[in-house]
Design a protein around this motif. Structure first.
Motif, mmCIF file in Angstrom:
data_model
loop_
_atom_site.group_PDB
_atom_site.id
_atom_site.type_symbol
_atom_site.label_atom_id
_atom_site.label_comp_id
_atom_site.label_asym_id
_atom_site.label_seq_id
_atom_site.Cartn_x
_atom_site.Cartn_y
_atom_site.Cartn_z
ATOM 1 N N THR A 99 5.044 5.271 -7.324
ATOM 2 C CA THR A 99 6.489 5.402 -7.507
ATOM 3 C C THR A 99 6.838 6.923 -8.257
ATOM 4 O O THR A 99 6.577 7.174 -9.071
ATOM 5 C CB THR A 99 7.157 4.398 -8.267
ATOM 6 O OG1 THR A 99 6.839 3.388 -7.667
ATOM 7 C CG2 THR A 99 8.816 4.641 -8.578
ATOM 8 N N LEU A 100 7.744 7.705 -7.339
ATOM 9 C CA LEU A 100 8.136 8.897 -7.905
ATOM 10 C C LEU A 100 9.770 8.676 -8.361
ATOM 11 O O LEU A 100 10.762 8.812 -7.528
ATOM 12 C CB LEU A 100 8.182 10.145 -6.833
ATOM 13 C CG LEU A 100 6.956 10.375 -6.043
ATOM 14 C CD1 LEU A 100 7.097 11.393 -4.937
ATOM 15 C CD2 LEU A 100 5.839 10.712 -7.281
ATOM 16 N N GLY A 119 -1.053 2.223 -7.671
ATOM 17 C CA GLY A 119 -1.109 1.040 -8.468
ATOM 18 C C GLY A 119 -1.800 -0.008 -8.037
ATOM 19 O O GLY A 119 -2.535 0.304 -6.964
ATOM 20 N N GLU A 120 -2.002 -1.218 -8.570
ATOM 21 C CA GLU A 120 -2.871 -2.191 -7.921
ATOM 22 C C GLU A 120 -2.354 -2.427 -6.618
ATOM 23 O O GLU A 120 -0.974 -2.697 -6.475
ATOM 24 C CB GLU A 120 -3.000 -3.576 -9.163
ATOM 25 C CG GLU A 120 -3.569 -3.327 -10.405
ATOM 26 C CD GLU A 120 -4.973 -2.862 -10.239
ATOM 27 O OE1 GLU A 120 -5.577 -3.804 -9.335
ATOM 28 O OE2 GLU A 120 -5.523 -2.419 -10.903
ATOM 29 N N ALA A 121 -3.297 -3.047 -5.783
ATOM 30 C CA ALA A 121 -2.689 -3.575 -4.441
ATOM 31 C C ALA A 121 -1.883 -4.912 -4.506
ATOM 32 O O ALA A 121 -2.054 -5.700 -5.365
ATOM 33 C CB ALA A 121 -4.327 -3.855 -3.556
ATOM 34 N N GLU A 122 -1.063 -4.971 -3.700
ATOM 35 C CA GLU A 122 -0.211 -6.180 -3.630
ATOM 36 C C GLU A 122 -0.075 -6.552 -2.088
ATOM 37 O O GLU A 122 -0.037 -5.629 -1.266
ATOM 38 C CB GLU A 122 0.907 -6.104 -4.321
ATOM 39 C CG GLU A 122 1.854 -4.746 -3.982
ATOM 40 C CD GLU A 122 3.065 -4.488 -4.550
ATOM 41 O OE1 GLU A 122 4.095 -5.252 -4.791
ATOM 42 O OE2 GLU A 122 3.332 -3.392 -5.163
ATOM 43 N N SER A 123 0.323 -7.822 -2.058
ATOM 44 C CA SER A 123 0.609 -8.538 -0.565
ATOM 45 C C SER A 123 2.255 -8.616 -0.428
ATOM 46 O O SER A 123 2.963 -9.177 -1.303
ATOM 47 C CB SER A 123 0.069 -9.793 -0.504
ATOM 48 O OG SER A 123 -0.061 -10.363 0.569
ATOM 49 N N ILE A 144 5.535 6.346 -2.273
ATOM 50 C CA ILE A 144 4.327 6.628 -1.396
ATOM 51 C C ILE A 144 3.539 5.385 -1.177
ATOM 52 O O ILE A 144 3.242 4.664 -2.272
ATOM 53 C CB ILE A 144 3.436 7.623 -1.991
ATOM 54 C CG1 ILE A 144 4.331 9.010 -2.154
ATOM 55 C CG2 ILE A 144 2.321 8.104 -1.002
ATOM 56 C CD1 ILE A 144 3.786 10.080 -3.190
ATOM 57 N N VAL A 145 3.511 4.818 0.053
ATOM 58 C CA VAL A 145 2.992 3.455 0.483
ATOM 59 C C VAL A 145 1.498 3.686 1.181
ATOM 60 O O VAL A 145 1.755 4.571 2.116
ATOM 61 C CB VAL A 145 4.000 2.579 1.334
ATOM 62 C CG1 VAL A 145 3.272 1.352 1.580
ATOM 63 C CG2 VAL A 145 5.096 2.417 0.064
ATOM 64 N N GLY A 146 0.645 3.319 0.581
ATOM 65 C CA GLY A 146 -0.639 2.935 1.730
ATOM 66 C C GLY A 146 -0.897 1.721 1.938
ATOM 67 O O GLY A 146 -0.952 0.570 1.081
#
Length: 619
Positions: free
Chosen positions: A197-198, A528-532, A568-570
């Motif tokens: 998050t920016l 950050g931590e991976a989330e579903s 920014i999403v991976g």
């Protein structure tokens, strides 16, 4: 079963009364809509006509319903004649579609029996008291809406007929197992992501604006800092609803009203009847059934074996309770000629065939006690007195506002009302009471705005009026920078922070796609931590549009969240796990969607095959 009832009011009026059909318009163009206003018809559908009167009533009903739902917003829309034209055409198009559907349903042999109409009436909660159908409530509701039992039943019959056709189409539609499985996978699909998050507020803290930049932003956005034309408004409000607060109805007045209107609280005679129907002109067959009955056969048994009214035959021919002015005239005449329960008629010819009618039970007229209806009577009398007082005061208000045009004092004194005033207001920040289109139009009238005269009496709702005048005005003005500097700085800072955050987000995504992480290290950023995420996520529209990762690679993108921050999403993985518990719902939804498409297609075909002429003028 009997189909015939007298012609009545518009079908949409029925929908408004019953509150069971939600208005849904598809607003389309109006080309080809304007025609000659000389015809008494609004449109012609094949050989059937839609009368101008029916159209105008239906248009007014739809307009009233939209007004009740949307209030001032809808009033403002009606100020646009193009919108009104489109709205009117949508009403007429719906009436034409309904007529096409009725014609097609009848051509397929679909029919609606009197028993079906009656049963639906009995089931409407609007006509029930403590869970049971109440004849008085039913009749009172129809009277208030301007309907007779004939016209209401006929409109309801048409509505049921259209639903029969819709249900018949839906009953033939289906969904393939593959479709359901595919949809289930899509709906239950989740996506595993990690995010950075920016925060826009962090970037805003680092923004430094020069005086030149502040001035440039101000000059480029002068419309944001221009105060609109404003006025101070004085007004007098007159409302029947508020007048009710000071009205008291005495017991003597209420009892006198009860006695003078006793018929209103007395139910009509009702009869529970059964019948055997032989359709068409087959009198010989009907006579054979009558001969069996006269020879001692059981009526209910004969009805089950021989009656061609499928709906009632299974019930031994029972049609339940009926009252006058509901059934086919010939049927009704014979049924009400029977004197004693158990008595039967001979052959009765109606439009639908031959009937043998049996009187099962009589229910004499009943009068509600005064105590039962006292509260309703007092409320009705209070409403009447408030309305009478309102219209008397409105006449005085009109007279005084006109005869003393330079002040509201005389008008206020005449109706014993207070003059209310506002500070400087514009259309945008006016009190809700002054925001309706009629009031804004009155305030823009040259006699009110320029000459300083009282407005005419303005109706803003039924039995609710205003008279307005303008006490002072000030013109549109660009506020000086010194006065709005803080607002300008805040807005310019946000713009600059957004530009910086977006530029960095785009650069980081480009680097990540090329396998680099230099910018992440430079700015101390990490995922950050991976989330579903499922499809209910606020960012689902973007995430679920991303390319599915392959060969263990991560897909990247940037977007703004609901707070305005940049993300920014991976995307690391797409997970499809069909949920069996939703498959039946998905199957039903797909079937409904297919049916709706078929129904829409049917209407299109019927329109193409039918000569449709528009006569009504959209104004």
């Amino acid at each position: 079963m009997m189909e015939r009832m007298r012609e009545g009011a518009s079908g949409v009026a029925v929908k408004v009364i019953l509150g069971v059909i939600i208005l849904s318009f598809v607003f389309t163009g109006v080309s080809g809509y304007i025609g000659s206003g000389a015809s008494s018809s609004a449109a012609k559908v094949g050989n059937d006509e839609i009368s101008r009167g029916d159209f105008e009533r239906e248009y007014q009903n739809q307009r009233n319903q939209m007004q009740a739902q949307l209030g001032d917003y809808f009033s403002n829309l009606l100020a646009d004649q193009n919108y009104v034209n489109t709205f009117r055409k949508s009403v007429l198009d719906r009436m034409i579609d309904d007529k096409l559907i009725e014609r097609h349903a009848e051509s397929l042999g679909l029919r609606v029996s009197d028993a079906q109409v009656r049963q639906q009436i009995f089931e409407f909660p609007q006509f029930q008291v403590e869970g049971k159908f109440d004849e008085d409530v039913y009749q009172a509701t129809l009277r208030r809406a301007g309907f007779t039992a004939h016209t209401f039943s006929e409109d309801l019959r048409k509505n049921i007929l259209r639903e029969q056709l819709r249900n018949a189409i839906e009953g033939t539609d289906f969904s393939l197992a593959g479709e359901v499985e595919s949809q289930s996978k899509l709906i239950s699909q989740t996506r595993d992501v990690k995010k950075i998050t920016l925060s826009l507020s962090d970037f805003a803290k680092k923004v430094k604006l020069s005086d030149e930049e502040i001035n440039d932003y101000y000059q480029q956005h002068t419309s944001q800092y221009t105060r609109p034309e404003q006025m101070k408004v004085a007004y007098i409000e007159l409302s029947a609803e508020k007048l009710k607060n000071n009205i008291v109805v005495s017991d003597n007045d209420a009892k006198a009203y009860y006695q003078d209107n006793i018929d209103k609280y007395t139910s009509e005679e009702q009869r529970r009847v059964s019948h055997i129907l032989i359709q068409g002109d087959n009198k010989e067959k009907a006579q054979k059934v009558l001969d069996k009955l006269n020879a001692g056969a059981d009526f209910a048994t004969l009805a089950k074996e021989d009656s061609e009214d499928v709906g009632s035959a299974e019930e031994g021919g029972s049609l339940g309770w009926i009252e006058r002015d509901v059934m086919d005239p010939e049927f009704e005449k014979a049924a009400f000629a029977l004197k004693q329960p158990g008595e039967t008629t001979g052959l009765v010819k109606s439009e639908f065939g031959y009937h043998i009618i049996k009187l099962d039970e009589l229910k004499a007229p009943e009068t509600e006690s005064y105590e039962t209806v006292e509260k309703a009577i007092k409320q009705e009398l209070k409403d009447q007195k408030a309305a009478d007082e309102f219209y008397a005061l409105q006449a005085q208000l009109e007279t005084q506002a006109y005869e003393s045009p330079d002040s509201l004092d005389a008008a206020a004194e005449a109706i014993k009302a207070n003059i209310q005033t506002t500070d400087f207001i514009s259309d945008a920040n006016a009190p809700d009471l002054l925001k309706s289109a009629p009031v804004l139009q009155a305030l823009a009238n040259p006699e009110v705005k320029e000459d300083g005269l009282n407005s005419e009496v303005i109706e803003i709702a039924p039995e609710h009026v205003l008279v307005v005048r303008i006490n002072d005005t000030r013109p549109e003005k660009l506020l000086p920078l010194s006065e709005v500097r803080d607002d300008v700085v805040e807005a310019a800072t946000e713009v600059k922070a957004k530009e910086s955050a977006e530029k960095l987000a785009i650069s980081i995504v480009e680097e990540l796609k090329s396998g680099k992480e230099d910018l992440l290290k430079k700015y101390g950023l990490q995922f950050g931590e991976a989330e579903s995420l499922d499809r209910s996520s606020p960012i689902a529209n973007v995430v679920f549009a991303m390319t599915k990762p392959t060969d263990g690679k991560i897909e990247y993108t940037q977007l703004r969240d609901l707070n305005g921050d940049f993300l920014i999403v991976g995307l690391t993985q797409v997970v499809s796990k069909p949920n069996k518990q939703y498959e039946e719902q998905i199957k039903a939804q797909l079937t409904r969607t297919n049916a709706q498409q078929d129904f829409t297609g049917l209407i299109k075909i019927l329109r193409n095959e039918t000569d449709i002429q528009y006569y009504v003028v959209t104004q």
